[in-house]
Structure formats: C-alpha cells, structure tokens
Design an enzyme around this catalytic site. Sequence first.
Site, PDB file in Angstrom:
ATOM      1  N   CYS A  30      88.814  72.427  66.457  1.00  0.00           N
ATOM      2  CA  CYS A  30      89.170  73.100  65.216  1.00  0.00           C
ATOM      3  C   CYS A  30      88.014  73.973  64.737  1.00  0.00           C
ATOM      4  O   CYS A  30      87.040  73.469  64.158  1.00  0.00           O
ATOM      5  CB  CYS A  30      89.550  72.088  64.132  1.00  0.00           C
ATOM      6  SG  CYS A  30      90.042  72.903  62.588  1.00  0.00           S
ATOM      7  N   CYS A  59      87.302  73.801  60.893  1.00  0.00           N
ATOM      8  CA  CYS A  59      86.566  72.607  60.486  1.00  0.00           C
ATOM      9  C   CYS A  59      85.116  72.664  60.980  1.00  0.00           C
ATOM     10  O   CYS A  59      84.200  72.251  60.261  1.00  0.00           O
ATOM     11  CB  CYS A  59      87.258  71.350  61.000  1.00  0.00           C
ATOM     12  SG  CYS A  59      88.848  71.026  60.183  1.00  0.00           S
TER      13      CYS A  59
END
Length: 173
Positions: free
Chosen positions: A131, A134
């Site tokens: 991700c 993130c």
Amino acid sequence: MTLEHLRELIPDYAKDIRLNLGSLTNETTLTDQQKWGAFLASAVAIGQPQVVKAFEAEAAARLTPQAMDAARAAAAIMAMNNVYYRSLHLLSNHEYQTLRAGLRMNVLANPGVEKVDFELWSLAVSAINGCGMCLDSHEVELKKHAVPALNIQAALRIASVVAAASAVLRSIH
C-alpha cells in the site's frame, strides 16, 4: 520452532535469504524492541505458520507481552487499512477519497508501545501488503519524529527478508 531451525529449513538456492535473516537479527540500527517488533509484525502479516512461530519464540525473549500484542496489532490493523487505502489509491474515481472511512482504528491512537515503534511496524507491514498510500503516511509520521532514513530502511529490509523467507518455505512445504 526456533529462528535457527527456520534458517536451516531454507534451501541452498535461497541462501541469500538465510544469510540476510542472520545479519538482520544482528543489526543495531533499530532498538531491540523496534527490530523484533518489525520481525514479528512482518511474520504475522504474512501468516506463514513456521515463520510466525519462529519469530514469536524469538520475540518472546526480547519483547514485553504488550509489545508483542502491539506488533500483532500493527499487522492486524494494517491488513484492513492497506486493503482499504490501496483501493482508494487505485480507483480512478477519486470521490471515495473524500468519504469518511467509517472503520474503527483505535489501536493507532493507543498501540501500547511508543508511537515511533508502532509506526515502524506499520510501515513494514504496509510494504508487505503493497500500500503506497500507507507507506507514505507512515514515513511522514516517522520523519515528524526525526527517525533517520537508515532506521526506516532497516524496517523495510526486515519486511522484505521475512516475506522472502515465507515465500520460500511456502513453496517447499
């Protein structure tokens, strides 16, 4: 399962992984809590049973029960967040980024360990889960706390080697 036994299970074609596991367990850039929490969070995030058991055993000798739970919590919360936020990032329709997530994330506010340690573990898990949103978010938080790039790199190196060891062991057992 001990870490040494785990390393012995890794075949010669992946000896670089075996060697990297050894060198990373001896690295000194991170505190012991940061290092062993990153190993445990990464192992739990991947979920390969032999790897999880080996790192749980190693971490139990070096981490408090609260820190072990926090490392597991980093893997759990990032399993959810990485899917959600990676999806927002990948969707062409940016309307979803304006909507409230509506997901409980209380552990982020009170992880049970120092915020920097939890952020490092969350970064490692986010790397495993792929991700980018993130990863950026956790890296920004770590930089706000003046965490050096070498420490961030160490957490990423741990995540990558735990992921590789898990992949190798999954393929042979």
